[in-house]
Design a protein around this motif. Sequence first.
Motif, mmCIF file in Angstrom:
data_model
loop_
_atom_site.group_PDB
_atom_site.id
_atom_site.type_symbol
_atom_site.label_atom_id
_atom_site.label_comp_id
_atom_site.label_asym_id
_atom_site.label_seq_id
_atom_site.Cartn_x
_atom_site.Cartn_y
_atom_site.Cartn_z
ATOM 1 N N GLN A 75 0.821 -1.212 0.000
ATOM 2 C CA GLN A 75 0.000 0.000 0.000
ATOM 3 C C GLN A 75 0.855 1.261 0.000
ATOM 4 N N ARG A 76 1.876 1.287 0.873
ATOM 5 C CA ARG A 76 2.648 2.509 1.105
ATOM 6 C C ARG A 76 3.876 2.643 0.199
ATOM 7 N N ARG A 77 4.514 1.528 -0.165
ATOM 8 C CA ARG A 77 5.728 1.581 -0.989
ATOM 9 C C ARG A 77 5.564 0.658 -2.195
ATOM 10 N N PRO A 78 4.637 0.972 -3.092
ATOM 11 C CA PRO A 78 4.365 0.072 -4.228
ATOM 12 C C PRO A 78 5.581 -0.146 -5.116
ATOM 13 N N GLU A 79 6.521 0.811 -5.110
ATOM 14 C CA GLU A 79 7.696 0.669 -5.976
ATOM 15 C C GLU A 79 8.645 -0.422 -5.508
ATOM 16 N N ASP B 113 -6.178 -0.473 12.395
ATOM 17 C CA ASP B 113 -6.392 0.831 11.786
ATOM 18 C C ASP B 113 -7.354 0.655 10.602
ATOM 19 N N PRO B 114 -8.486 1.357 10.553
ATOM 20 C CA PRO B 114 -9.433 1.194 9.437
ATOM 21 C C PRO B 114 -8.817 1.459 8.072
ATOM 22 N N ALA B 115 -7.761 2.285 8.052
ATOM 23 C CA ALA B 115 -7.126 2.604 6.767
ATOM 24 C C ALA B 115 -6.481 1.375 6.138
ATOM 25 N N TRP B 116 -6.056 0.413 6.974
ATOM 26 C CA TRP B 116 -5.412 -0.768 6.417
ATOM 27 C C TRP B 116 -6.344 -1.504 5.451
ATOM 28 N N GLU C 182 -7.360 0.861 2.247
ATOM 29 C CA GLU C 182 -6.316 1.122 1.254
ATOM 30 C C GLU C 182 -5.871 -0.130 0.500
ATOM 31 N N LEU C 183 -6.534 -1.262 0.746
ATOM 32 C CA LEU C 183 -6.247 -2.450 -0.064
ATOM 33 C C LEU C 183 -6.534 -2.192 -1.535
ATOM 34 N N THR C 184 -7.493 -1.306 -1.808
ATOM 35 C CA THR C 184 -7.845 -1.006 -3.193
ATOM 36 C C THR C 184 -6.743 -0.243 -3.918
ATOM 37 N N GLU C 185 -5.750 0.246 -3.176
ATOM 38 C CA GLU C 185 -4.668 1.013 -3.799
ATOM 39 C C GLU C 185 -3.461 0.160 -4.166
ATOM 40 N N ILE C 186 -3.513 -1.128 -3.829
ATOM 41 C CA ILE C 186 -2.401 -2.023 -4.179
ATOM 42 C C ILE C 186 -2.418 -2.256 -5.682
ATOM 43 N N THR C 187 -1.285 -2.045 -6.328
ATOM 44 C CA THR C 187 -1.214 -2.128 -7.790
ATOM 45 C C THR C 187 -0.481 -3.361 -8.299
ATOM 46 N N CYS C 188 0.271 -4.051 -7.446
ATOM 47 C CA CYS C 188 1.052 -5.195 -7.925
ATOM 48 C C CYS C 188 0.156 -6.431 -8.026
ATOM 49 N N PRO C 189 0.486 -7.374 -8.914
ATOM 50 C CA PRO C 189 -0.252 -8.642 -8.961
ATOM 51 C C PRO C 189 -0.174 -9.341 -7.604
ATOM 52 N N ALA D 57 -8.864 -10.575 -0.778
ATOM 53 C CA ALA D 57 -8.325 -10.704 -2.130
ATOM 54 C C ALA D 57 -9.188 -9.967 -3.142
ATOM 55 N N GLY D 58 -10.507 -9.949 -2.899
ATOM 56 C CA GLY D 58 -11.408 -9.277 -3.825
ATOM 57 C C GLY D 58 -11.268 -7.769 -3.815
ATOM 58 N N ARG D 59 -10.775 -7.199 -2.732
ATOM 59 C CA ARG D 59 -10.610 -5.745 -2.666
ATOM 60 C C ARG D 59 -9.358 -5.271 -3.410
ATOM 61 N N ILE D 60 -8.437 -6.174 -3.655
ATOM 62 C CA ILE D 60 -7.192 -5.812 -4.343
ATOM 63 C C ILE D 60 -7.436 -5.906 -5.848
ATOM 64 N N PRO D 61 -7.213 -4.849 -6.605
ATOM 65 C CA PRO D 61 -7.430 -4.906 -8.052
ATOM 66 C C PRO D 61 -6.637 -6.051 -8.687
ATOM 67 N N GLY D 62 -7.343 -6.957 -9.334
ATOM 68 C CA GLY D 62 -6.688 -8.099 -9.969
ATOM 69 C C GLY D 62 -6.237 -9.171 -8.998
ATOM 70 N N GLY D 63 -6.624 -9.082 -7.715
ATOM 71 C CA GLY D 63 -6.215 -10.077 -6.729
ATOM 72 C C GLY D 63 -6.846 -11.438 -6.977
ATOM 73 N N ARG D 64 -6.096 -12.494 -6.672
ATOM 74 C CA ARG D 64 -6.581 -13.871 -6.844
ATOM 75 C C ARG D 64 -6.589 -14.576 -5.492
#
Length: 506
Positions: free
Chosen positions: A386-390, A438-441, A444-451, A472-479
Amino acid sequence: MAIFLTYDGTELSYRSEGEGEPLICLPGGPGRASAYLGDLGGLSRYRRLIVLEARGTGGSATPADTATYRCDRQVDDVEALREHLGLDRIDVLAHSAAGNLAVMYAAGRPHRVRSLTLVTPAHAPWASPSPTVTGARPPACAPASPGTPRGARRRTRSRPGATRARWGRRSDRSWTAAGTRRPGPTPPRRTSSAIRRQRVPSAPTEHSTRRRPGPRRRASTPRCSCSPESSTATRARRGPPELAALFPAARTVVQPGAGHYPWLDDPGAFTRTVAAFLDPAVHSVTAQGVTLAYRVWGREDAPPVVLAHGRGGDSTHWTHVARELAVSRRVYAPDFRGHGLSDWPGSYGFETFRDDLSLFVTALGLGPADIVAHSMGGAAALLLAQRRPELVARLVVEDAPPLLPLDPPRPPAVRGEEPLGFDWPVVPDTDRELNEPDPAWWQELTEITCPTLVIGGGPTSHVPQDRLAELAGRIPGGRFVTIDAGHLVHESRPEDFLKALKEFGL
């Protein structure tokens, strides 16, 4: 106690404690029996301690020739012990005045020494050369004079805490961080003749021990670890940093709050430091004041993958999976803070574990790296993504706790009496966060960009599988994949776990 004959026919004794690779332990003093070392704060859990009783002390016999008490003559006793044990190369640990003996042995027989660990070494001027010692000049086992250079006592008194540290060296007591004196180990049998004779170095006269030391050359031992009790004490006399400078691959470690007996002041910190140093498979990296131990498998030029363990685990829990992945990957498995051989600072949380992953990947220049993380480590890896996607290329989360409040909440944890391989505060600290994350955890799952692949352990796991599927469903493209193995998927069904990783592209 076991007995062996040394080079001049004197019977010397030694005791053996623990299991694993032998570690030759030399007690200080000089002329002090080894009982005060105990098991060195639990170091016997990691290595088999072979503790030598110097001639004329403890269970060892008094030599016929008292000149053999000299430090340079006792080098051959260490060699006789090595031959008696049938070891080609040895790891040596020496405390206090025995550091001089250990350095002389390592300098004279570098091909016999795998590693050298010096604990609060009392290191005297290297006064006289010896043709039998190569790579360095031999020191006296202890100085003939009181040991503090002229004027050093005044400098010592001018520094806060320096006098306490100096007395910690010279007495059988150790000092707390608050400056109060605590009883040290009960002083066992000493031999006054041994003390007196050991204070005479290789040079034939007392006058020669007071000469300015000649040029020093580097010893050729492969590794050295020094653990001085405080920087003030090492400045008051020729101390470990100066001694460590003589070795080409030395490491100096300061154990905070420790005195002359660091295995008594903080046994855990002492044993973790020494055990990590002695294990050639363990590496360490320090960032922002935290030292993390880690293990590595695979070729250096292979793509990196980081394995993050769960609560109460450590890097060794990944051994089987790591070896399989290492066929094509460079595999890194760190110990989180409070676990294994890393630092145990005493305060924990999922965000601090996230920071451990961030510091580890950044310090080693691995990013972006694939991360495979179990349970607590999985939660930390999600926060990192979430915080350091790079820093994260692909993410595999194995049966991690959902980042939602537990229902029902966990009751206060009660510690058992069994020894732990992790710091107990990890449990209550993380339980509080699991009960009220923390509710933000979650948001902010929806902000994860990695597979991202989430692996659940099925109905036998204590982790709610429906919540994991929702995560897993909240993460874009999560399996989401289920492997019916319980919470420890990678240990219970490693082949199925590896198959899932391969299908995910790892």
